[in-house]
Design a protein around this motif. Sequence first.
Motif, short mmCIF file in Angstrom:
data_model
loop_
_atom_site.label_atom_id
_atom_site.label_comp_id
_atom_site.label_asym_id
_atom_site.label_seq_id
_atom_site.Cartn_x
_atom_site.Cartn_y
_atom_site.Cartn_z
N LEU A 61 98.63 -15.18 106.81
CA LEU A 61 98.25 -15.23 105.47
C LEU A 61 97.80 -13.96 104.73
CD1 LEU A 61 96.89 -18.82 105.27
CD2 LEU A 61 98.20 -17.98 103.74
N PRO A 62 97.25 -13.13 105.53
CA PRO A 62 96.69 -11.80 105.00
C PRO A 62 97.81 -11.13 103.96
CG PRO A 62 95.79 -12.02 107.02
CD PRO A 62 96.85 -13.03 107.14
N PHE A 63 99.16 -10.95 104.55
CA PHE A 63 100.19 -10.51 103.80
C PHE A 63 100.07 -10.93 102.44
CE2 PHE A 63 104.23 -10.22 102.08
CZ PHE A 63 104.81 -9.04 102.23
N TYR A 64 99.98 -12.35 102.16
CA TYR A 64 100.20 -13.03 100.86
C TYR A 64 98.95 -12.73 99.85
CZ TYR A 64 103.86 -15.36 103.54
OH TYR A 64 104.92 -15.79 104.52
N LEU A 65 97.98 -13.10 100.55
CA LEU A 65 96.74 -12.61 99.76
C LEU A 65 96.40 -11.47 99.31
CD1 LEU A 65 94.43 -15.52 101.65
CD2 LEU A 65 95.46 -15.83 99.43
N HIS A 66 96.42 -10.39 100.30
CA HIS A 66 96.30 -9.36 99.93
C HIS A 66 97.44 -8.54 99.01
CE1 HIS A 66 92.63 -8.22 102.25
NE2 HIS A 66 93.10 -9.27 103.06
N LEU A 67 98.56 -9.17 99.19
CA LEU A 67 99.58 -8.85 97.97
C LEU A 67 99.19 -9.22 96.72
CD1 LEU A 67 102.58 -7.79 97.15
CD2 LEU A 67 103.18 -10.12 97.94
N MET A 68 98.81 -10.43 96.65
CA MET A 68 98.43 -10.93 95.21
C MET A 68 97.28 -10.11 94.57
SD MET A 68 98.33 -14.80 96.30
CE MET A 68 97.52 -15.56 95.13
N GLN A 69 96.20 -9.68 95.54
CA GLN A 69 95.07 -8.85 95.17
C GLN A 69 95.60 -7.43 94.68
OE1 GLN A 69 92.34 -7.29 98.13
NE2 GLN A 69 90.81 -8.46 97.01
N HIS A 70 96.58 -6.91 95.46
CA HIS A 70 97.21 -5.42 95.28
C HIS A 70 97.89 -5.52 93.76
CE1 HIS A 70 99.50 -1.81 96.26
NE2 HIS A 70 100.42 -2.53 95.41
N LEU A 71 98.69 -6.88 93.50
CA LEU A 71 99.11 -6.84 92.36
C LEU A 71 98.25 -6.87 91.16
CD1 LEU A 71 102.37 -8.97 93.39
CD2 LEU A 71 102.56 -6.52 92.87
N ALA A 72 97.32 -7.76 91.26
CA ALA A 72 96.39 -7.96 90.10
C ALA A 72 95.54 -6.68 89.87
CB ALA A 72 95.29 -9.16 90.84
N GLN A 73 95.18 -5.86 90.89
CA GLN A 73 94.80 -4.67 90.55
C GLN A 73 95.58 -3.61 89.83
OE1 GLN A 73 93.40 -3.65 94.51
NE2 GLN A 73 91.77 -4.54 94.73
N ARG A 74 96.87 -3.85 89.77
CA ARG A 74 97.83 -2.94 89.31
C ARG A 74 98.29 -3.61 87.90
NH1 ARG A 74 97.00 -1.75 94.09
NH2 ARG A 74 97.36 0.34 94.75
N GLY A 75 97.60 -4.66 87.50
CA GLY A 75 97.96 -5.09 86.08
C GLY A 75 99.07 -6.26 85.94
N ILE A 76 99.64 -6.75 87.05
CA ILE A 76 100.58 -7.88 87.24
C ILE A 76 99.55 -9.23 87.17
CG2 ILE A 76 102.37 -8.86 88.27
CD1 ILE A 76 102.77 -5.89 87.59
N PRO A 77 100.08 -10.03 86.16
CA PRO A 77 99.29 -11.34 86.01
C PRO A 77 99.61 -12.28 87.14
CG PRO A 77 101.15 -11.23 84.35
CD PRO A 77 101.31 -9.81 85.19
N VAL A 78 98.63 -12.19 87.91
CA VAL A 78 98.83 -13.03 89.13
C VAL A 78 97.52 -13.52 89.74
CG1 VAL A 78 100.79 -11.86 90.13
CG2 VAL A 78 98.61 -11.35 91.02
N PRO A 79 97.55 -14.91 90.22
CA PRO A 79 96.04 -15.27 90.73
C PRO A 79 95.46 -14.44 91.44
CG PRO A 79 97.94 -16.82 90.61
CD PRO A 79 98.42 -15.70 90.54
N ASN A 80 94.25 -13.79 91.23
CA ASN A 80 93.35 -13.10 92.27
C ASN A 80 92.73 -13.79 93.07
OD1 ASN A 80 92.82 -10.51 92.97
ND2 ASN A 80 91.29 -10.11 91.32
N PRO A 81 92.73 -13.85 94.27
CA PRO A 81 91.76 -14.34 95.31
C PRO A 81 90.51 -14.16 95.12
CG PRO A 81 93.87 -13.25 96.43
CD PRO A 81 93.79 -12.48 95.09
N ARG A 82 89.44 -15.28 95.67
CA ARG A 82 88.21 -14.86 95.42
C ARG A 82 87.71 -14.95 96.97
NH1 ARG A 82 85.29 -14.45 90.53
NH2 ARG A 82 86.88 -15.03 89.02
N ALA A 83 86.63 -13.55 96.71
CA ALA A 83 86.24 -13.21 98.01
C ALA A 83 84.62 -13.75 98.29
CB ALA A 83 86.17 -11.79 98.22
N ASP A 84 84.29 -13.61 99.30
CA ASP A 84 82.95 -13.94 99.74
C ASP A 84 81.88 -12.67 99.85
OD1 ASP A 84 83.39 -12.71 102.24
OD2 ASP A 84 83.38 -14.71 103.35
N ALA A 85 80.81 -12.75 100.16
CA ALA A 85 80.05 -11.45 100.10
C ALA A 85 80.65 -10.48 100.96
CB ALA A 85 78.35 -11.92 100.40
#
Length: 322
Positions: A61-85
């Motif tokens: 799962l880290p591949f998928y979730l960090h990919l979404m985070q990576h794309l969101a940070q580059r302006g691609i409109p995808v759901p950004n995963p929510r992180a804990d503290a």
Amino acid sequence: MAVFTEVSTDEARNFIAPLGVGQLTELRGIRAGIENTNYFVTTDGGEYVLTVFERLSFEQLPFYLHLMQHLAQRGIPVPNPRADAQGRILHTLKGKPAALVDKLEGSHQLAPDLHHCQQVGSMLARMHLAGQDYPRQQPNLRGLAWWTETIPTVLPHLQPGQHALITEELAFQQSLAASPACQALPCGPIHADLFRDNVMFAGLPGHERLTGFFDFYFAGVDSFLFDIAVCLNDWCIDLDSGALVEERAAAFVAAYESQRPLDGNEHRLLPAMLRAAALRFWTSRLWDFHLPRDAALLKPHDPTHFERVLRARIDKPWHPAR
């Protein structure tokens, strides 16, 4: 998606508490799909999607979730995963891996026209370009190796004509994958499942704007051309016959090429890759239909749809104009 794991309101409330998204006000199971358990989560701070993963592991799962985070940070409109503290975006719920992501604005466009296809084509190319520097590696887990493993398990359920078609097509795709031309195709992280129900639009009819891609849990490193073929086989077809609607397909490819032009090899191999994409989803739908799992809201898709699509791609290969 289908509800395999029942999550209570108290369990959801405890799950989201460390994620800084506010207090839970509503929890609602999502009926569509067949892979994971999904719930809409509404809080006094916003709207989210809670996913409990039924097949993917903590290691995958880290591949998928960090990919979404990576794309969101580059302006691609995808759901950004929510992180804990501690910055963790992969969590645990009822002993299973789970994540909470932002809910996209809008709704599905299940009867797309040129306007929708052009937007999806352009954004798909932008997504491919944005993912080129993504450092994690994971193969397309529903790629050729999975087809080769899975097709023998569904063969006993097929009629003779279907048996011949699927085995002959698998042999064709195995030969294609081994060819130097196929191995030279540009690759990177792909969505691999970008159907009409995995894209959101918002706005007035005829003027809708694309608001995001979601459900990246079939993503993997594979050829960009395969991703294009998956989209063409859903966004640009007549659903009753499986035939490609060439005007929509041409518009999709032109919009894609406005962001990332295809090379000559990609143009030549597109007809074969359209067949590959049809085989992939025919195989998975046969597997889900004949070897189902229990789920509270599960409704498998009709596998004969992609049988028709595959036959149509073999009978009438399509090349985009250059």
